[in-house]
Structures are given as structure tokens and as C-alpha cells.
Design a protein around this motif. Structure first.
Motif, PDB file in Angstrom:
ATOM      1  N   GLU A 135       1.151  13.507  40.216  1.00 42.23           N
ATOM      2  CA  GLU A 135       2.141  13.834  39.377  1.00 42.23           C
ATOM      3  C   GLU A 135       2.964  14.947  40.152  1.00 42.23           C
ATOM      4  O   GLU A 135       4.164  14.861  40.209  1.00 42.23           O
ATOM      5  CB  GLU A 135       1.739  14.515  38.107  1.00 42.23           C
ATOM      6  N   ASP A 136       2.140  15.920  40.874  1.00 43.35           N
ATOM      7  CA  ASP A 136       2.920  16.792  41.754  1.00 43.35           C
ATOM      8  C   ASP A 136       3.627  16.257  42.844  1.00 43.35           C
ATOM      9  O   ASP A 136       4.608  16.679  43.596  1.00 43.35           O
ATOM     10  CB  ASP A 136       2.160  18.044  42.079  1.00 43.35           C
ATOM     11  N   GLY A 186      -0.220  25.560  39.811  1.00 41.56           N
ATOM     12  CA  GLY A 186      -0.395  24.159  39.805  1.00 41.56           C
ATOM     13  C   GLY A 186      -1.937  23.678  39.566  1.00 41.56           C
ATOM     14  O   GLY A 186      -2.755  24.657  39.410  1.00 41.56           O
ATOM     15  N   ARG A 187      -2.132  22.500  39.542  1.00 37.57           N
ATOM     16  CA  ARG A 187      -3.454  21.695  39.542  1.00 37.57           C
ATOM     17  C   ARG A 187      -3.653  20.774  40.511  1.00 37.57           C
ATOM     18  O   ARG A 187      -2.682  19.903  41.063  1.00 37.57           O
ATOM     19  CB  ARG A 187      -3.617  21.278  37.970  1.00 37.57           C
ATOM     20  N   GLU A 188      -4.850  20.614  40.965  1.00 38.65           N
ATOM     21  CA  GLU A 188      -5.377  19.342  41.597  1.00 38.65           C
ATOM     22  C   GLU A 188      -6.144  18.744  40.854  1.00 38.65           C
ATOM     23  O   GLU A 188      -6.381  18.900  39.491  1.00 38.65           O
ATOM     24  CB  GLU A 188      -6.268  19.812  42.950  1.00 38.65           C
ATOM     25  N   GLU A 213      -6.283   5.575  40.444  1.00 42.23           N
ATOM     26  CA  GLU A 213      -5.011   5.994  40.173  1.00 42.23           C
ATOM     27  C   GLU A 213      -3.807   5.427  40.680  1.00 42.23           C
ATOM     28  O   GLU A 213      -2.808   5.384  40.356  1.00 42.23           O
ATOM     29  CB  GLU A 213      -5.067   7.674  40.277  1.00 42.23           C
ATOM     30  N   PRO A 254      -8.210  18.251  35.722  1.00 41.38           N
ATOM     31  CA  PRO A 254      -7.391  19.255  36.508  1.00 41.38           C
ATOM     32  C   PRO A 254      -7.944  20.551  36.768  1.00 41.38           C
ATOM     33  O   PRO A 254      -8.699  21.211  36.161  1.00 41.38           O
ATOM     34  CB  PRO A 254      -6.222  19.689  35.064  1.00 41.38           C
ATOM     35  N   ARG A 260      -5.156  12.548  39.315  1.00 37.94           N
ATOM     36  CA  ARG A 260      -3.910  12.310  38.406  1.00 37.94           C
ATOM     37  C   ARG A 260      -2.786  13.439  38.696  1.00 37.94           C
ATOM     38  O   ARG A 260      -1.766  13.030  38.595  1.00 37.94           O
ATOM     39  CB  ARG A 260      -4.060  11.806  37.331  1.00 37.94           C
ATOM     40  N   TYR A 261      -3.389  14.624  38.548  1.00 36.98           N
ATOM     41  CA  TYR A 261      -2.434  15.583  38.550  1.00 36.98           C
ATOM     42  C   TYR A 261      -1.771  16.007  39.832  1.00 36.98           C
ATOM     43  O   TYR A 261      -0.679  16.625  39.759  1.00 36.98           O
ATOM     44  CB  TYR A 261      -3.333  17.057  37.946  1.00 36.98           C
TER      45      TYR A 261
END
Length: 476
Positions: free
Chosen positions: A463-464, A454-456, A115, A444, A459-460
Motif C-alpha cells: 500500500e505504501d 508507517g507499517r511494514e 499479494e 502490520p 500488504r501494508y
């Protein structure tokens, strides 16, 4: 074998200290090793170093970030046995499960390496009217800057990896506080990171107590706080100020067993037993609530009880042991008390229910009142309850009757029921034909309600840890 002592890491470098934290073997209760504890000034030094590393990390090229992550994956592979043994001792995790977590640690860094070189922007068509002729838009993602992480005890390697690896991929310097009960895995990760050419100050791993960790939450020089743990996360969010906050706060995961699963109960039971009792149930998405259609409820119950009784408990260092200790006696006592109170309120213990120190038997119950703590709250131990349902609408309602919403599972041959579960279950994720405990490290991962924000997933998380920057260009 564990070393006698481990350093903490400040601005990429190992540090010793006169103050030491004892780390216990969770099965024997004996001191297994000691780790250096930073003094009150170390947190400020780590933040200053992270701020200074903001520009060097932003300019650290994607291919260089990828090389760091690839190096880590390779070194973790070479140190696989050492990492598994450390995890087995400090967390009480059965050695087979510990080896599995090391595998996921390696995979997480490998995915992050991929990533790191595909953090892309986009081209925007701005020519939406005649007055906009000649205007073009472009976006790219840029690192947020310094970020702070607080991680829990139950996955001391992979949950650390899910914060550290995307931070490196994104180009964010970070300060990490690992769980005091299980710091060794994070410190070994720090040792490997120190072998790389990350810019000075790119990382600090501080074995802080709660008082000295407050700046990781409150200091405005951090642009993001990512916390995995219990409901204290909401208090941390309230104290975090303007920074972005990501919370993963657990759940009381449910699994639906549809009426059409009668011929597949053996396979279903295998997965339910694993999901409920893997690493003594100390998983945010461990199977806690099992809802089976009335037509198959009794058959499922018989098979599930029989399979649970066969689980071997004991020393997690032995390869044939499935059920090791809980993290400490206080955790085991808490859940045991919930079980006793649920029984007093009308619940029936189908198997297990006894405690010896921090060893709690794998426990199944039925008829647990819906307002009992064992039903409403996160058990986070070797416990699951069973209940029947008559219609699929009932099953949906039973799963949703929870303050949590992390992941749910459903075993069904009905595409309609699978789609309805996906559409109607109030969860961050729905797993079809497997347990809610299923997780792949690129997907996600996160929840709603009390389960967090939020998400781990690499890629997610990246983004955070980045923000969109727009450029508008007008043709001259």
C-alpha cells in the motif's frame, strides 16, 4: 562455505570492483569474505536504470511478478543451508536462529507472491444526489515508481525481504543499500533475482558507504524511502524532500506479567528468556523491560535468573549455542557501559554483566533508575530489567513511560486487562499472552513516537509503494 568474493548488483547484473569491503566472521573476528564496492558513479547509474524501468515494471503483469517471487522462494529453499551459514558467519547469529530467519525469508516471499495478484481497487457509489445520476467511481492502485531502501545488520535476510518482496509485488523498481557489516544475504538475494526475467533496471543492490548512499535519501527521482535502523532515521526523513518516508527505528519493548500468571511462570519465563536474549538481544522488539505484579515478582525473578544462567554462550556455529556475539565490540562496549552506569546509579545486577570483546553475558537487572540509559533507550543487546507493579494502572503507566512505542507484550488471563492494554498502551502493536518479540510476516509492523512512521508487513508495505488512482465515469 562463503565464497572468496561477492559482486554487487547494478541494473540486475553482477558487478566487480577493484575496491573491496571485508566482511568479518563476527565470532572469530577473521575476514570471512570480501564484497565488491561500487564507485561514486554507480549510484547515479542505478537511479537512471530504475527510472528507465518504471514503465516496464508498471506493465509487468501481476502474474509475472508473482512468478518472480515464487521463483525466489523456491531458490531460497534450495539454498537454505548456504543462506543460514552465511547469516551465522556475517551476523554472528546462532545457527538455529539463522535457519529460522531463512524460513522467514522464504515465507515473506511466498506471502508477497500471494499479494501480488490481489492488489485491488474498489467501486464507489457517486450517485449521492439527483445531480449526480449516472456518475460512477472506480479506483485502482498503481506503483509509485522508483523506491530506495536502507536496511540494518540484525536481520540481513528478512528485513531486506520486507522491502524487496513488496516492491516486486507492487511493480516498483528499487535501489537497496544493505548494512555494511552484513551484506552477504542481500547479495545472495540479488543473485537469485538476477535469474528472473525482471525488466532491466528493476533492481540494484549497492554495498555503499554512507557518503555514496546520500542520493538514496535525497534524490527526488525516488518516490519513497524505506529505512530500518536507528534514530538517524529522523535525520534521513528531514533530508528526504517530497518523497514518502517509512521508518522503523526500534524500541525498548516492555512486557507485563499480570498477577494471575503465578501458575504459568515456567512458560512465561521460557518466552521472556527467548525474547530478551534471542540473537544476543539484537532485535527491535527484544524484551528489554519486564514488569511483574508484586504478588509474583519474587517467584518470577528467581525462575528468570535461573533460566538465564543456563544459557550457553559461544561459537554460533555450534548447534547448542544460544548466545552468540554482538555485531562488534563497540556495540558490546556501549551496552556494557550502560549496565555499569545503571549499577552505579543504584541498579542491581541479578546475573551476567561481564564482557569479553564483543561477547556480552546475558544480563538481568532490577532497581534500574527510570532515567538510566539502560531503561530509557534501546539496549539492543542481551539485557533486560525487572520491576514490580502494584496495580494494572501502574503497569500501563510504566510501559507508556517511554519515548518509544513499537510493540509490547502482556501475559494475562483477564480479558479486561488484555483489552485495556490494547486500548491504552502507546504502541504500534500489543501481543497478548506472548512476548513483544512475536512477529508474523503478514501482520502490520511498525511503531509510534521514536519508533518510527508507517507499517511494514507485505500488504501494508505494498500500500505504501502504490498510490490510489481514481476514474470517474459518466453514463453517456
Amino acid at each position: 562455505m562463503l565464497r572468496k568474493t561477492y559482486p554487487y548488483y547494478l541494473a540486475n547484473r553482477p558487478q566487480t570492483s577493484k575496491q573491496m569491503l571485508e566482511v568479518h566472521d563476527k565470532y572469530t573476528g577473521k575476514v570471512a569474505t570480501r564484497v565488491a564496492v561500487p564507485d561514486a558513479r554507480a549510484t547515479e547509474k542505478a537511479i537512471v536504470a530504475a527510472v528507465a524501468a518504471t514503465k516496464p515494471m508498471r506493465e509487468f503483469k501481476p502474474w509475472a511478478r508473482q512468478a518472480v517471487l515464487q521463483h525466489c522462494a523456491q531458490r531460497f529453499t534450495e539454498r537454505r543451508d548456504e543462506l543460514a551459514e552465511a547469516l551465522c558467519i556475517e551476523a554472528g547469529k546462532p545457527i538455529k536462529d539463522a535457519a529460522g530467519e531463512v524460513t522467514r525469508l522464504i515465507e515473506t516471499f511466498r506471502i508477497a507472491a500471494e499479494e501480488a495478484v490481489r492488489i485491488n481497487g474498489e467501486t464507489l457509489n457517486l450517485e449521492l444526489a439527483a445531480r449526480l445520476d449516472g456518475y460512477h467511481g472506480y479506483t485502482k492502485r498503481v506503483p509509485l515508481g522508483p523506491v530506495s531502501f536502507i536496511t540494518p545488520f540484525n536481520f540481513p535476510l528478512n528485513l531486506v525481504a520486507h522491502k524487496v518482496a513488496p516492491a516486486i509485488a507492487a511493480g516498483c523498481p528499487f535501489v537497496l543499500k544493505p548494512a555494511e557489516k552484513t551484506p552477504i544475504g542481500a547479495l545472495i538475494i540479488g543473485e537469485v533475482l538476477a535469474e528472473t526475467d525482471l525488466p532491466k533496471g528493476a533492481f540494484s543492490i549497492l554495498t555503499l558507504n554512507g557518503e555514496h548512499a546520500a542520493p538514496l535519501v535525497e534524490d527526488e527521482r525516488f518516490h519513497l524511502l524505506s529505512f530500518t535502523g536507528g534514530q538517524i532515521g529522523w535525520d534521513l526523513k528531514a533530508r528526504a524532500g517530497r518523497k514518502k518516508v517509512v521508518l522503523e527505528l526500534g524500541g525498548n519493548a516492555a512486557c507485563i506479567i499480570d498477577a494471575d500468571q503465578g501458575a504459568k511462570l515456567d512458560k512465561v519465563v521460557d518466552r521472556l528468556v527467548f525474547g530478551a536474549f534471542y540473537q544476543s538481544g539484537q532485535s527491535c522488539i527484544g524484551v528489554q523491560r519486564i514488569y511483574a505484579h508484586a504478588d509474583i515478582y519474587e517467584a518470577l525473578k528467581r525462575k528468570l535468573v535461573a533460566a538465564t544462567k543456563k544459557l550457553k554462550a559461544g561459537d554460533p556455529k555450534k548447534k547448542d549455542v544460544f548466545l552468540g556475539p554482538m555485531i562488534d565490540e563497540a556495540a558490546a562496549t556501549r551496552l556494557h557501559d550502560w549496565i555499569i552506569k545503571a549499577k552505579q546509579a543504584g541498579g542491581k545486577i541479578l546475573c551476567g554483566g561481564k564482557r569479553n570483546g564483543n561477547m556480552l553475558e546475558a544480563t538481568l537487572m532490577e532497581h534500574v533508575p527510570t532515567d538510566a540509559k539502560a531503561n530509557r533507550m534501546e539496549a539492543f543487546g542481551p539485557f533486560a530489567l525487572l520491576a514490580p507493579f502494584n496495580t494494572f494502572d501502574d503497569a500501563i503507566a510504566m510501559v507508556n513511560d517511554s519515548d518509544f512505542g513499537l510493540q509490547a507484550g502482556i501475559f494475562t488471563d483477564s480479558l479486561d486487562h488484555a483489552m485495556r492494554a490494547w486500548n491504552e498502551l502507546e504502541q504500534g502493536g500489543v501481543v497478548v499472552n506472548d512476548i513483544p518479540s512475536f512477529r508474523v510476516d503478514n501482520m502490520p509492523y511498525g511503531g509510534i513516537k521514536l519508533s518510527g512512521l508507517g507499517r511494514e508487513g507485505l500488504r501494508y508495505a505494498i500500500e505504501d509503494m502504490t498510490e490510489i488512482r481514481l476514474m470517474v465515469m459518466r453514463e453517456s
